[in-house]
Structure formats: structure tokens, C-alpha cells
Design a protein around this motif. Structure first.
Motif, mmCIF file in Angstrom:
data_model
loop_
_atom_site.group_PDB
_atom_site.id
_atom_site.type_symbol
_atom_site.label_atom_id
_atom_site.label_comp_id
_atom_site.label_asym_id
_atom_site.label_seq_id
_atom_site.Cartn_x
_atom_site.Cartn_y
_atom_site.Cartn_z
ATOM 1 N N PHE A 77 -1.414 10.158 -13.158
ATOM 2 C CA PHE A 77 -2.546 11.085 -13.062
ATOM 3 C C PHE A 77 -3.223 11.048 -11.693
ATOM 4 C CE2 PHE A 77 -4.048 7.097 -14.904
ATOM 5 C CZ PHE A 77 -5.146 6.790 -14.116
ATOM 6 N N SER A 78 -2.561 10.481 -10.705
ATOM 7 C CA SER A 78 -3.126 10.468 -9.354
ATOM 8 C C SER A 78 -2.007 10.675 -8.347
ATOM 9 C CB SER A 78 -3.849 9.142 -9.081
ATOM 10 O OG SER A 78 -2.961 8.044 -9.207
ATOM 11 N N GLU A 79 -2.361 11.182 -7.170
ATOM 12 C CA GLU A 79 -1.355 11.470 -6.153
ATOM 13 C C GLU A 79 -1.929 11.228 -4.760
ATOM 14 O OE1 GLU A 79 -0.301 15.571 -6.549
ATOM 15 O OE2 GLU A 79 -2.385 16.231 -6.700
ATOM 16 N N LYS A 80 -1.065 11.319 -3.780
ATOM 17 C CA LYS A 80 -1.435 11.046 -2.394
ATOM 18 C C LYS A 80 -2.703 11.807 -1.998
ATOM 19 C CE LYS A 80 0.515 10.976 2.287
ATOM 20 N NZ LYS A 80 1.701 11.274 3.121
ATOM 21 N N LEU A 140 -5.538 -5.972 -7.544
ATOM 22 C CA LEU A 140 -4.146 -5.594 -7.817
ATOM 23 C C LEU A 140 -4.016 -4.088 -8.045
ATOM 24 C CD1 LEU A 140 -3.051 -8.511 -10.189
ATOM 25 C CD2 LEU A 140 -2.561 -8.271 -7.753
ATOM 26 N N VAL A 141 -5.001 -3.498 -8.726
ATOM 27 C CA VAL A 141 -5.003 -2.041 -8.908
ATOM 28 C C VAL A 141 -5.088 -1.346 -7.551
ATOM 29 C CG1 VAL A 141 -6.328 -0.079 -9.800
ATOM 30 C CG2 VAL A 141 -5.938 -2.079 -11.246
ATOM 31 N N ALA A 142 -5.971 -1.832 -6.684
ATOM 32 C CA ALA A 142 -6.128 -1.237 -5.352
ATOM 33 C C ALA A 142 -4.831 -1.330 -4.553
ATOM 34 C CB ALA A 142 -7.266 -1.928 -4.606
ATOM 35 N N LYS A 143 -4.162 -2.476 -4.606
ATOM 36 C CA LYS A 143 -2.885 -2.641 -3.905
ATOM 37 C C LYS A 143 -1.841 -1.671 -4.444
ATOM 38 C CE LYS A 143 -3.462 -7.547 -2.724
ATOM 39 N NZ LYS A 143 -3.014 -8.934 -2.994
ATOM 40 N N ALA A 144 -1.851 -1.469 -5.764
ATOM 41 C CA ALA A 144 -0.861 -0.586 -6.386
ATOM 42 C C ALA A 144 -1.026 0.858 -5.927
ATOM 43 C CB ALA A 144 -0.973 -0.677 -7.909
ATOM 44 N N VAL A 145 -2.256 1.378 -5.941
ATOM 45 C CA VAL A 145 -2.444 2.795 -5.606
ATOM 46 C C VAL A 145 -2.296 3.051 -4.109
ATOM 47 C CG1 VAL A 145 -3.859 3.214 -7.642
ATOM 48 C CG2 VAL A 145 -4.981 2.622 -5.483
ATOM 49 N N CYS A 146 -2.562 2.043 -3.294
ATOM 50 C CA CYS A 146 -2.352 2.200 -1.847
ATOM 51 C C CYS A 146 -0.886 2.455 -1.522
ATOM 52 C CB CYS A 146 -2.839 0.955 -1.103
ATOM 53 S SG CYS A 146 -4.625 0.857 -0.888
ATOM 54 N N GLN A 147 0.015 1.967 -2.365
ATOM 55 C CA GLN A 147 1.446 2.113 -2.108
ATOM 56 C C GLN A 147 1.901 3.566 -2.143
ATOM 57 O OE1 GLN A 147 3.668 -0.439 -4.754
ATOM 58 N NE2 GLN A 147 3.008 -2.316 -3.742
ATOM 59 N N TYR A 148 1.164 4.430 -2.844
ATOM 60 C CA TYR A 148 1.572 5.841 -2.855
ATOM 61 C C TYR A 148 0.474 6.760 -2.300
ATOM 62 C CZ TYR A 148 -0.765 5.997 -7.488
ATOM 63 O OH TYR A 148 -1.662 5.901 -8.531
ATOM 64 N N GLY A 149 -0.387 6.206 -1.448
ATOM 65 C CA GLY A 149 -1.293 7.033 -0.657
ATOM 66 C C GLY A 149 -2.612 7.395 -1.286
ATOM 67 N N VAL A 150 -2.984 6.748 -2.393
ATOM 68 C CA VAL A 150 -4.288 6.979 -3.007
ATOM 69 C C VAL A 150 -5.301 6.024 -2.388
ATOM 70 C CG1 VAL A 150 -5.622 6.757 -5.151
ATOM 71 C CG2 VAL A 150 -3.389 7.875 -5.180
#
Length: 417
Positions: free
Chosen positions: A126-129, A148-158
Motif C-alpha cells: 500500500f505504499s510506493e516510491k 526496522l520498519v524505517a529501514k524496510a521502506v527506505c529500500q523501495y524509496g518511501v
């Protein structure tokens, strides 16, 4: 309808999308044997599992003894399978719904990387770059769940908005207004939804993931209505390195992280596995864990596998919403039942419950203290719980007259004084 989450799980099990029932069985047997071998590097499991050899069929798992919460509390140092220098994070936790002696869990760097990967695919539904995601989770320490959540979403540009636990409703709303999605505790998100409705504030989001606490289905509907988007429910424990099971776009139940975790539902009294559709106690075995693998760990959580497979067409199980904790004889109160009773009043944003041998103190955050009928609340509590000779005291607070971060600073518990 294959989606990004189910593809991630399937591809990490057999390398492609054609996941058969035999593939799952063979994978689980292989991973159980690897996990047993790894666990025997610890003093605890080398003794506990000394008579357990390689399993050749899945039914043989039932011959492996369970691991209890008390065993973790008393033996955590003896459960470590790596040198202390290879431990990336140590977490001390209490059981959801009550207080008592804490459990200690160890993670290696690799253990946490597996979790980040799971979070990445679950959140990307439900989120994208270029989106902004508001993270209402703890950031106090590196590799905390919020980190850990922050690290995860940074991987795809969020872009992660690292807010942490809500301190003040107006302050949190300022960050919410520039966000596209939220990850956080369902009770805090529900409180924000009720606060917005009371003040006629309208915010539309792309999606919300709720985690860290038990959630009522009524709460899901209320949050979806307030933010005009779908809620993705997540079930996770510190013992599973936070990631456990999450809904896909079909919202037909939560997909367990079957590439990293094996879930069973057992009768809590006989220890026998129950059939799909029946409620029981959730038992987990953690695959691919280096520091502190857990084998047939009894979580104390009450849940069930759904009979019907998900419309995403993967041969993956679906876990229903967690319906509370397994009732123990010593339990006087149940926080999940308390939620149903107290949150039925939509002027209540949150509550805190403290119990001692002869009294129970309930603190409510509410827009309308004058409308709270304390006698009715006391009557409902006495009807639903063991309250013989117990004094029940109820206090009310306006949301702008309390420091919410002190009132609600993580997973909620019934505090035994």
C-alpha cells in the motif's frame, strides 16, 4: 491474483510461484531439521532435544517437546546459539495483557535482516516510491521495531516519518496531514481516528498497517471509515523478530511468514494439533534464526487457521485475527474482553487498567467525562470478570489534559500492582 507479499513468501520457499502442498511439506521438514541442528548449539536445547533426531515426516514434529514462556525467562542465557559478540540486539519483554518477570530474546544481524525483508514486501502493498509513511512505533534503540520498519521502506524509496509513540494528539495530526500511510499500534490509530472525527478533521490515506497489539474487527472498520483506506492487520511477536503474519491485498486473513516461521494451532490443554477452523493456542518454530531459535514455542495467543485459502491463489495458510490470550486459571482480567467493553463508548480514546489484590483502577481518556456512567462501567466489569470484594475506581481525563506518551507507551497491559 498473485500479489507482492505471497510472491515473496513463495519464492523464498521454492524459488518460483508454483508452490504445491508437497513443496510446503518438504520445505518444513528440511527447515525443522536445520533449526533443530542450530538450536543444539545452545546448552538448553542440546539437553532438551537430546533424543530428537532428524525428522523424516511432518507428523513427527508432534513428538518434539514444547518450549514455554517460563523456560525462556529462566534459561535465556543458555538458549544462545552464537557468541555474545555476534548478538546485534537484546530485547527484554513482558507478556501482552499482563505484567510479570520479563523474557529476554537475542537477535543476530542476519535475524533482523530477514525481518526487514518481510516488512519490505508487506508494507509495499500500500505504499510506493516517494510516499511518506508515518511510523507510530518505538525508535528509542537501533533495530527497535520502528527502526526496522524505517529501514524496510527506505529500500523501495518511501520516506519514513519517524514519529514514535503518540505524545500529543494535535502534534501527531500535524505529521499525519503530510503522510500517505501509517504503521502503528491499532489503539493509538483508533484514538487518532476518534480525535479527528470529534474535531471534524478529514484525512485520506493510501493504507494503514496495524501491529504491536490485539485489534478488534470493529476497530478495523472504524479506522477504515475514518481514513478512507484499507487496514492491513499484522500479527508479530518479539520472539518472531517482530514479523509474524500479515494480510495481503485480498484481506482474507493474515499470511504467516511461512518461509521463516512454522505455525501450529494446538489444544492448550491436550497439546494436540487442532483442525483448521478451530481455535487454539498459537505455537511457533522460528526458521533461519541464528542467535536464539525457538522450537514449538507456546505463545499464549489464541487464534486459528481459516479453512478457506486466500484468493491470492498461493498455497499458503491464512491466520484469522488473534482473538486474545489463552485464559489461565490465575487470570482475573482479560485486556481483550476489556477492550470490547470500554471501546464500545466512542467518546473513549484509550484507557489504562491497574489491578491489585483488593482494588482495580481504571483511567479513561474521553472527550466527554460527564457522559461516562461510572456505575454502568463498574457493573459491566463485575458481570464479566471475577471481582469479589474488589473496589473499582474509575477516573476520567480530557485528551488535552494528559501526557498521552506516559499514559500509553507501548503494548498495553493490565498492570498488577
Amino acid at each position: 491474483m498473485n500479489n507482492v507479499l505471497s510472491r515473496y513468501i513463495a519464492e523464498n520457499i521454492n524459488g518460483d510461484m508454483n508452490l504445491s502442498e508437497n513443496d510446503m511439506i518438504n520445505y518444513n521438514i528440511k527447515k525443522f531439521n536445520e533449526t533443530i541442528e542450530q538450536s543444539k548449539k545452545s546448552d538448553f536445547y542440546s539437553k532438551k532435544l537430546k533424543d530428537i533426531k532428524n525428522i523424516k515426516y511432518l507428523k513427527a514434529i508432534e513428538n518434539i517437546p514444547f518450549t514455554s514462556e517460563d523456560e525462556i525467562r529462566e534459561n535465556y542465557k543458555k538458549m544462545l546459539c552464537v557468541s555474545i559478540g555476534d548478538v546485534e540486539r537484546i530485547v527484554h519483554i513482558n507478556t501482552s495483557g499482563s505484567t510479570g518477570k520479563s523474557k529476554t530474546i537475542f537477535f543476530s544481524k542476519k535475524d533482523l535482516e530477514y525481518t526487514v525483508n518481510f516488512f519490505r514486501y508487506g508494507l509495499s502493498q500500500f505504499s510506493e516510491k516517494n510516499d511518506k509513511m508515518l511510523i507510530l512505533m518505538p525508535f528509542k534503540n537501533e533495530n527497535s521495531v520502528g527502526d526496522l520498519v524505517a529501514k524496510a521502506v527506505c529500500q523501495y524509496g518511501v520516506k519514513p516519518l519517524k514519529y514514535g509513540i503518540v505524545k500529543n494528539f494535535d502534534h501527531a495530526l500535524e505529521s499525519l496531514k503530510i503522510s500517505d500511510s501509517i504503521v502503528g499500534d491499532p489503539v493509538q490509530i483508533q484514538a487518532l481516528a476518534r480525535y479527528m472525527k470529534f474535531h471534524n478533521i478529514n484525512i485520506k490515506l493510501k493504507g494503514i498497517l496495524t501491529s504491536s497489539d490485539f485489534i478488534l474487527k470493529k476497530t478495523v472498520l472504524e479506522i477504515e471509515d475514518a481514513f478512507q483506506c484499507k487496514v492491513y492487520n499484522h500479527y508479530g511477536l518479539t520472539e518472531t523478530a517482530y514479523g509474524g503474519a500479515v494480510e495481503c491485498d485480498c484481506h482474507s486473513g493474515m499470511h504467516p511468514r511461512e518461509n521463516d516461521i512454522y505455525l501450529e494451532i494446538i489444544d492448550p490443554f491436550t497439546g494436540k494439533i487442532v483442525k483448521d477452523g478451530d481455535f487454539g493456542e498459537i505455537v511457533i518454530t522460528t526458521f533461519n534464526r541464528e542467535a536464539m531459535p525457538l522450537i514449538r514455542y507456546k505463545t499464549g495467543d489464541r487464534g486459528r487457521f481459516l479453512k478457506k485459502r486466500c484468493a491470492c491463489s498461493m498455497n499458503l495458510k491464512c491466520l484469522d485475527y488473534i482473538s486474545g490470550r489463552i485464559k489461565r486459571e490465575k487470570d482475573r482480567f482479560n485486556i481483550y474482553k476489556m477492550d470490547e467493553l470500554i471501546f464500545a463508548d466512542k467518546t473513549v480514546l484509550d484507557y489504562k487498567f491497574e489491578a491489585s489484590a483488593d482494588s482495580a483502577d481504571i483511567s479513561l481518556i474521553t472527550f466527554s467525562p460527564e457522559s461516562i456512567n461510572k456505575n454502568d462501567i463498574e457493573k459491566i466489569i463485575r458481570q464479566n470478570f471475577i471481582t469479589d470484594n474488589l473496589n473499582i475506581n474509575i477516573k476520567t481525563f480530557l485528551p488535552d489534559k494528559i501526557n498521552y506518551s506516559e499514559f500509553h507507551n507501548g503494548k498495553r497491559k493490565i498492570h498488577n500492582i
